[in-house]
Design an enzyme around this catalytic site. Sequence first.
Site, PDB file in Angstrom:
ATOM      1  N   GLU A  73       0.844  -1.246  -0.086  1.00  0.00           N
ATOM      2  CA  GLU A  73       0.019   0.018  -0.139  1.00  0.00           C
ATOM      3  C   GLU A  73       0.799   1.379   0.077  1.00  0.00           C
ATOM      4  O   GLU A  73       2.031   1.147   0.515  1.00  0.00           O
ATOM      5  CB  GLU A  73      -0.888   0.025   1.252  1.00  0.00           C
ATOM      6  CG  GLU A  73      -1.556  -1.204   1.486  1.00  0.00           C
ATOM      7  CD  GLU A  73      -2.422  -1.254   3.125  1.00  0.00           C
ATOM      8  OE1 GLU A  73      -2.038  -0.321   3.791  1.00  0.00           O
ATOM      9  OE2 GLU A  73      -3.040  -2.222   3.345  1.00  0.00           O
ATOM     10  N   LYS A 117       2.223   4.459   1.839  1.00  0.00           N
ATOM     11  CA  LYS A 117       2.471   4.964   3.040  1.00  0.00           C
ATOM     12  C   LYS A 117       2.201   6.492   3.111  1.00  0.00           C
ATOM     13  O   LYS A 117       2.585   7.393   2.315  1.00  0.00           O
ATOM     14  CB  LYS A 117       3.871   4.773   3.388  1.00  0.00           C
ATOM     15  CG  LYS A 117       4.187   5.121   4.826  1.00  0.00           C
ATOM     16  CD  LYS A 117       5.565   4.936   5.121  1.00  0.00           C
ATOM     17  CE  LYS A 117       5.969   5.104   6.581  1.00  0.00           C
ATOM     18  NZ  LYS A 117       5.571   6.634   6.999  1.00  0.00           N
ATOM     19  N   ASP A 169       1.174  10.028   4.282  1.00  0.00           N
ATOM     20  CA  ASP A 169       2.244  10.879   5.110  1.00  0.00           C
ATOM     21  C   ASP A 169       1.191  11.784   5.858  1.00  0.00           C
ATOM     22  O   ASP A 169       0.982  13.050   5.465  1.00  0.00           O
ATOM     23  CB  ASP A 169       3.404  11.667   4.503  1.00  0.00           C
ATOM     24  CG  ASP A 169       4.342  12.233   5.454  1.00  0.00           C
ATOM     25  OD1 ASP A 169       4.247  11.971   6.422  1.00  0.00           O
ATOM     26  OD2 ASP A 169       5.156  12.923   4.732  1.00  0.00           O
ATOM     27  N   TYR A 203      -6.686   1.974   7.141  1.00  0.00           N
ATOM     28  CA  TYR A 203      -5.615   0.537   6.459  1.00  0.00           C
ATOM     29  C   TYR A 203      -5.482  -0.608   7.840  1.00  0.00           C
ATOM     30  O   TYR A 203      -4.852  -1.442   7.298  1.00  0.00           O
ATOM     31  CB  TYR A 203      -4.527   1.399   6.006  1.00  0.00           C
ATOM     32  CG  TYR A 203      -3.810   2.061   6.958  1.00  0.00           C
ATOM     33  CD1 TYR A 203      -3.110   1.728   8.162  1.00  0.00           C
ATOM     34  CD2 TYR A 203      -3.433   3.534   6.503  1.00  0.00           C
ATOM     35  CE1 TYR A 203      -2.628   2.363   9.209  1.00  0.00           C
ATOM     36  CE2 TYR A 203      -2.996   4.423   7.439  1.00  0.00           C
ATOM     37  CZ  TYR A 203      -2.308   3.914   8.606  1.00  0.00           C
ATOM     38  OH  TYR A 203      -1.802   4.794   9.565  1.00  0.00           O
ATOM     39  N   LYS A 227      11.001   3.456   2.494  1.00  0.00           N
ATOM     40  CA  LYS A 227      10.861   4.920   2.286  1.00  0.00           C
ATOM     41  C   LYS A 227      11.677   5.356   1.164  1.00  0.00           C
ATOM     42  O   LYS A 227      12.638   4.988   0.764  1.00  0.00           O
ATOM     43  CB  LYS A 227      11.438   5.755   3.611  1.00  0.00           C
ATOM     44  CG  LYS A 227      11.026   5.435   4.938  1.00  0.00           C
ATOM     45  CD  LYS A 227       9.775   6.193   5.376  1.00  0.00           C
ATOM     46  CE  LYS A 227      10.704   7.558   6.053  1.00  0.00           C
ATOM     47  NZ  LYS A 227       9.787   8.347   6.432  1.00  0.00           N
ATOM     48  N   CYS A 234      17.472  45.968  12.913  1.00  0.00           N
ATOM     49  CA  CYS A 234      16.603  45.715  11.670  1.00  0.00           C
ATOM     50  C   CYS A 234      17.499  46.345  10.472  1.00  0.00           C
ATOM     51  O   CYS A 234      17.833  47.401  10.604  1.00  0.00           O
ATOM     52  CB  CYS A 234      15.366  46.642  11.878  1.00  0.00           C
ATOM     53  SG  CYS A 234      14.277  46.643  10.322  1.00  0.00           S
ATOM     54  N   CYS A 239      15.315  49.521   9.491  1.00  0.00           N
ATOM     55  CA  CYS A 239      15.255  50.723  10.236  1.00  0.00           C
ATOM     56  C   CYS A 239      15.952  50.970  11.326  1.00  0.00           C
ATOM     57  O   CYS A 239      16.017  52.069  11.931  1.00  0.00           O
ATOM     58  CB  CYS A 239      13.671  50.872  10.762  1.00  0.00           C
ATOM     59  SG  CYS A 239      13.177  49.710  11.967  1.00  0.00           S
ATOM     60  N   CYS A 283      11.349  43.000  14.567  1.00  0.00           N
ATOM     61  CA  CYS A 283      11.586  44.404  14.432  1.00  0.00           C
ATOM     62  C   CYS A 283      10.459  44.811  15.204  1.00  0.00           C
ATOM     63  O   CYS A 283       9.297  44.793  14.804  1.00  0.00           O
ATOM     64  CB  CYS A 283      11.818  44.880  12.970  1.00  0.00           C
ATOM     65  SG  CYS A 283      11.577  46.903  13.063  1.00  0.00           S
ATOM     66  N   CYS A 334       8.515  51.092  10.935  1.00  0.00           N
ATOM     67  CA  CYS A 334       9.735  50.434  10.295  1.00  0.00           C
ATOM     68  C   CYS A 334       9.135  50.446   8.713  1.00  0.00           C
ATOM     69  O   CYS A 334       8.062  50.171   8.396  1.00  0.00           O
ATOM     70  CB  CYS A 334      10.127  48.910  10.671  1.00  0.00           C
ATOM     71  SG  CYS A 334      11.006  48.027   9.350  1.00  0.00           S
TER      72      CYS A 334
HETATM   73  S1  IVH Z   1       0.013   0.152   9.115  1.00  0.00           S
HETATM   74  C1  IVH Z   1       0.536  -1.999  12.784  1.00  0.00           C
HETATM   75  N1  IVH Z   1      -0.346   1.076   6.627  1.00  0.00           N
HETATM   76  O1  IVH Z   1       3.048   5.151   8.989  1.00  0.00           O
HETATM   77  C2  IVH Z   1       0.989  -1.096  11.675  1.00  0.00           C
HETATM   78  N2  IVH Z   1       0.584   2.431   8.410  1.00  0.00           N
HETATM   79  O2  IVH Z   1       5.750   5.230   9.964  1.00  0.00           O
HETATM   80  C3  IVH Z   1       0.315   0.171  11.709  1.00  0.00           C
HETATM   81  N3  IVH Z   1       0.990   4.698   7.834  1.00  0.00           N
HETATM   82  O3  IVH Z   1       2.216   4.400  12.307  1.00  0.00           O
HETATM   83  C4  IVH Z   1       0.639   0.757  10.562  1.00  0.00           C
HETATM   84  N4  IVH Z   1       0.397   4.695   5.773  1.00  0.00           N
HETATM   85  O4  IVH Z   1       0.879   5.944  10.901  1.00  0.00           O
HETATM   86  C5  IVH Z   1       0.057   1.172   7.982  1.00  0.00           C
HETATM   87  N5  IVH Z   1      -0.660   2.156   4.302  1.00  0.00           N
HETATM   88  C6  IVH Z   1      -0.366   2.317   5.761  1.00  0.00           C
HETATM   89  C7  IVH Z   1       0.239   3.517   6.227  1.00  0.00           C
HETATM   90  C8  IVH Z   1       0.793   3.614   7.578  1.00  0.00           C
HETATM   91  C9  IVH Z   1       0.955   5.395   6.447  1.00  0.00           C
HETATM   92  C10 IVH Z   1       1.845   5.368   8.931  1.00  0.00           C
HETATM   93  C11 IVH Z   1       1.337   4.669  10.301  1.00  0.00           C
HETATM   94  C12 IVH Z   1       2.351   4.161  10.930  1.00  0.00           C
HETATM   95  C13 IVH Z   1       3.610   4.920  10.185  1.00  0.00           C
HETATM   96  C14 IVH Z   1       4.619   4.358  10.335  1.00  0.00           C
END
Ligand code: IVH
Length: 653
Positions: free
Chosen positions: A164, A166, A168, A284, A374, A468, A471, A486, A491
């Site tokens: 999936e 990740k 942010d 998720y 990552k 500054c 001024c 400042c 100013c």
């Molecule tokens: S599963 C038990 N799935 O990434 C595992 N986490 O850096 C729980 N996150 O704490 C996480 N996308 O906040 C999972 N597709 C995804 C995610 C995800 C973002 C976050 C989540 C986690 C953090 C870790």
Amino acid sequence: MAPREYVRVYLRLRLLGCLILICGFFAEASPLSAASAGSAATPAPADPHTLSPSDASERIDALRTEIAYHDELYFKKSTPVISDAAYDQLKRELVALELAFPAAARDGAVATEVGDDRAGSFATYRHRMRMLSLNKSYTEKELRAFDARLMKQLGRRELDYVVEPKFDGLAISVTFEKGKLIRAVTRGNGAEGDDVTANVRTISALAQALRAANPAAGAENSMPDLVELRGEIYISYSEFERINRERESAGEPPFSNPRNLAAGTLKQLDPAVVAQRKLKIVFYGCGACEPAQARPESQQALLRQLRAWGLPTVESPRVAHGADAMWRAVQAVGRERGKYDFPTDGAVVKLDEVALQNQLGVTLQAPLWAIAYKFSPERVETQLRSITLQIGRTGVLTPVAELAPVKLGGSMIARASLFNADEIMRRDIRVGDFVYVEKAGEIIPVVAAVNRARRGPDAKPYVFPAVCPSCQSALAQSVAEAAWRCPNMNCPTQIKRRVEHFASAGCVGIRGIGPATVDKLVERGLVKNVADLYRLRAEDLLSPGAQAGKSTDRLLTAIEQSKRIELWRFIDGFGIPQVGPVAARALARRFGGLAELARSRQEDFFQDGRTAISGVGEGPARAVLAYFAQTGNQEVIRDLVALGVRPTTSDGL
Ligand code: IVH
């Protein structure tokens, strides 16, 4: 990641560092050790083989202090000053040292904790099942090692994974009891988090009850007595950009990335303010579930169930059989993420079958059946030519890195924020240095690290000016903000910025008054505040010796016409800290006139200790009161009214 893998990763990094050293560079020349270069308190990563236990203990303490500092900025203040990659590197070094020197690590290994996002201003709630973080990987080899470990531990020859994006954002746990949403809690320290239910309820795509019927299956949905559903709250790129435009017009520094904005928004105390920023949610995962049999038996089944309940979930999860397919799926997420409107910094690989997940178990910090991969941020090296100071209309001085122009992520970069004076000192950034520039959250360029190996012998530590630059007033530092200001309301640069903002298209919108005209009017002493614009005569707008012409007439007409525009545009135009167009509209609706707003009092904004005007949070409310407590600002309002300014009260919505 297994402990031994951490050590292996660490040793690989060290080996790379040594090779770079041999080539005549310091380890800090490598973008891989950027975090160290980015911090005065953090020299190049220590080699566990050459460290004595007391050196290791010292280094562990330094790293913990450094990490705690960044945790505070990231989790509590939502204003990180280093990139995620740089932060991850600090953590990896700490984990490696804690594993190599368990005695030196002694108590409270921070590397095994999940951080703490509790803000202190919300009721806290204990999760029924701990909320975990994820172990991270950065290379194909690490992902394959993860698969190899799982196969070995489970005695299988090939495993099924779900891959999936990740997301942010900010982790959230939403509890449904007999299908009804009853609570939403942030991760906090993993065991207990902030109860942000009222704020989460403002998310439009989040159903307040799980859907009972499942048309796809032609049956009823299973409905657990209680289920903690896990997901992420985030802000889309488009909403992020919209809000930052609004911040700029309110004279506030922009949020550096969507994650910080999502976190900052979720921690607002007024749900009406939260509702104005369109937070999103995606589910998720699953925490506690009662009865246990109601829990879907695989990650794929969970995602299907989430969709059937009517909840936003991962749109296109990839199912991968074996390590090769898993790696291809991770790469595919990397290729496609440019098209997503949500911020993502990696991919998450999850073992599909829950029975197998349970066999592997979890650590205090992370499940052993999942791993995050990552993506590395694009990073370029360039020279810092100078540091200039930008004076905002509230007097805040923001240091800006003026860079030798360089291409990054498809655009040319010549400037990057340096946040504040303390940050320059702490990271010992010097004019002439070669620096690594990254895009925070893929958007805003930041100086991620200094390449000290290329520092010239004459480079001098940067000294923040005491006065500054505009001024020459002595600068004042506010303890709370780390920002230098400042303090002189008169100013000339502050006046220019305030008038420019007032006249800009987003506010009162006087056509024909751009920065160049404003500069001249302020420099000639004709304009000292926004009311002075309405005193201007044709001769004031002419260069010496020039004749009045059509453009002068047009400008005077535009000034005249602006007297009758919507009230909220004036309020936005005053540049009251924290008051942008949204709060300005709410204030216009509540007070209906300039004089009424200027007369507003504490009790108009707060009743029974709570904010009384929907859409105006505590911060903006206090800022309005402070603004009109200044006699100079009261005079400007009186002058505007006396000069015939009569805003309309339709709010333009
Ligand atoms: S599963 C038990 N799935 O990434 C595992 N986490 O850096 C729980 N996150 O704490 C996480 N996308 O906040 C999972 N597709 C995804 C995610 C995800 C973002 C976050 C989540 C986690 C953090 C870790």
